[in-house]
Design an enzyme around this catalytic site. Structure first.
Site, short mmCIF file in Angstrom:
data_model
loop_
_atom_site.label_atom_id
_atom_site.label_comp_id
_atom_site.label_asym_id
_atom_site.label_seq_id
_atom_site.Cartn_x
_atom_site.Cartn_y
_atom_site.Cartn_z
N HIS A 198 24.15 -0.61 1.28
CA HIS A 198 23.27 0.47 0.83
C HIS A 198 23.20 1.51 1.94
O HIS A 198 22.22 1.64 2.67
CB HIS A 198 21.88 -0.09 0.52
CG HIS A 198 20.90 0.95 0.07
ND1 HIS A 198 21.06 1.66 -1.10
CD2 HIS A 198 19.75 1.40 0.63
CE1 HIS A 198 20.04 2.50 -1.25
NE2 HIS A 198 19.24 2.36 -0.21
N ALA A 248 0.82 -1.21 0.00
CA ALA A 248 0.00 0.00 0.00
C ALA A 248 0.85 1.26 0.00
O ALA A 248 0.32 2.37 0.03
CB ALA A 248 -0.93 0.01 1.21
N ASP A 290 21.16 2.96 -6.63
CA ASP A 290 22.48 3.58 -6.49
C ASP A 290 23.25 3.48 -7.81
O ASP A 290 23.92 4.44 -8.22
CB ASP A 290 23.26 2.88 -5.37
CG ASP A 290 22.51 2.90 -4.05
OD1 ASP A 290 22.03 3.98 -3.66
OD2 ASP A 290 22.40 1.84 -3.42
#
Length: 442
Positions: free
Chosen positions: A282, A108, A254
């Site tokens: 990350h 959602a 990235d």
């Protein structure tokens, strides 16, 4: 990066069986009628609570009064899903492949709101691959999840053959062949990185157990929720029956950002940039590799001779691009994140162009680079288009690159120690070298 809503129930070792409603609108390729059905399949769940799973295309507003068992089990077709079709008579559908099940958590949220339509349209898997979307949300996001499913049905995608929604991963992940784990808690004010690792780690431990219990044995898992590298490690450690090689942490955004910055500096379009690797975590310790990257087939350092810019400004631009986007727009990336998820999937289902490669965070055991074993680390990969990959061996290293990689490696090893209680490796001990930020954090 936008963060999707989810349930943060703790992982427990005690499970209670309960049956959950599942209304599924499915168009069978072997039938001349669009069948609408529900099924009951008791599954172990991590807490004694009744989870509701239903398909929004058949959702009927419920009265305030308590529903009878008959009403709960009632399933009705909705709109176009009540129509009959003779798919065997259609020339287009004769060549279609077998239906593929794609589960998405945080369905959602903003990222999913962009991604799901790419999956339904055929952009990722191709024009002859029918798709079933299995969408996981939370109690709080359930109405929004219904709205997402309604938009999907209103879009009339021919390849979208099934949409089911729910809040129980043991139901939603059943028979999933792809699992896109987007949902995660954002880092709140005053929250240490160690705290974020623990909170989200519990979520991904639970989802790993669910995948292990009910998903396809060859399910491909892409972890997007941050901190995605260590969340992917937690997830794979809790899914011992699924090959560790099948788990990915998303670093494709990235890579895409790095290609854009190199193209801007060189004065070319970004499709001229290839062989771009993001090494490591990350986080802001990630390493955009300009040593092995190419522009128009030539080494980047030959095209861009301002090496100081490459080592300092370029690297920082990529690491902090998400934060700059928040300053400009007031929210983290969603559309570009969805694009990068689709790119990551396409890189696994499409043969890699000769001589090129792509970046993804994968399990390091057996890697040829000397990177520590048993962590999830972004590295250069190639694929034959079968969903699998191999690490690229012909890579050049210099001292600058090795030092940067070592810093990201140290951070991931520290994160691993921080979540030892979630990976079955004993008591957690947090000694993070510094409180680095995730891309997109302020």
């Amino acid at each position: 990066m936008a963060v999707a809503d989810l349930t943060t129930s703790p992982v427990t070792s005690t499970y209670t069986k309960t049956s959950s409603r599942l209304h599924s609108s499915q168009l069978s390729l072997s039938s001349t009628r669009l069948s609408v059905h529900f099924s009951r399949s008791p599954r172990p769940i991590p807490r004694a609570q009744n989870f509701k799973i239903t398909c929004s295309v058949n959702q009927v507003p419920a009265p305030v009064a308590v529903q009878t068992e008959e009403a709960k089990n009632k399933s009705e077709c909705f709109g176009v899903f009540c129509q009959t079709y003779d798919l065997k008579a259609e020339e287009e559908t004769k060549s279609w492949k077998k239906l593929i099940n794609v589960a998405v958590s945080g369905a959602a949220g903003m990222i999913s709101n962009h991604l799901l339509f790419k999956l339904a349209s055929g952009e990722v898997f191709g024009p002859n691959q029918p798709v079933a979307l299995k969408l996981l949300g939370s109690e709080r996001s359930f109405q929004a999840l219904e709205g997402v499913a309604m938009e999907l049905e209103d879009s009339l995608y021919p390849l979208l053959r099934e949409v089911s929604i729910g809040i129980n991963p043991y139901e939603v992940f059943e028979d999933a062949e792809w699992a896109l784990l987007i949902g995660a808690k954002p880092r709140g004010p005053g929250m240490e990185r160690a705290g974020l690792l623990d909170i989200n780690g519990q979520i991904f431990a639970e989802q790993g157990k669910a995948l292990n219990a009910v998903a396809s044995r060859n399910v491909k898992v892409i972890v997007v929720g941050n901190p995605c590298n260590t969340n992917a490690l937690i997830c794979l450690k809790n899914a011992p029956n699924i090959p560790a090689k099948n788990f990915h942490a998303l670093t494709r955004l990235d890579e895409n950002r790095a290609k854009c910055q190199l193209a801007l500096k060189a004065g070319v379009f970004y499709d001229k940039v290839s062989n771009m690797t993001i090494w490591g975590n990350h986080s802001t310790t990630q390493v955009p590799d300009f040593l092995n990257a190419r522009i128009n087939g030539s080494p980047v350092k030959e095209v861009i001779q301002d090496h100081k810019w490459l080592e300092e400004e370029f690297t920082e631009k990529v690491q902090k691009r998400g934060g700059l986007l928040i300053q400009k727009w007031g929210r983290s990336s969603a559309a570009s994140t969805a694009v990068s998820i689709a790119d990551a999937m396409k890189s696994l289902v499409t043969p890699t162009p000769e001589g090129d490669w792509f970046s993804t965070g994968v399990y390091t055991s057996g890697n040829p680079y000397g990177i520590a074993q048993d962590i999830v680390f972004s590295m250069p990969c190639r694929s034959k288009g079968d969903g699998d990959y191999e690490l690229v061996k012909d890579i050049t290293f210099d001292e600058y690159l090795r030092q940067r990689i070592a810093k990201s490696e140290a951070e991931l090893l520290a994160e691993k120690r921080c979540v030892a209680h979630l990976t079955g490796e004993g008591v957690a001990f947090c000694d993070l070298p510094e409180d680095t930020m995730l891309p997109g954090e302020m």
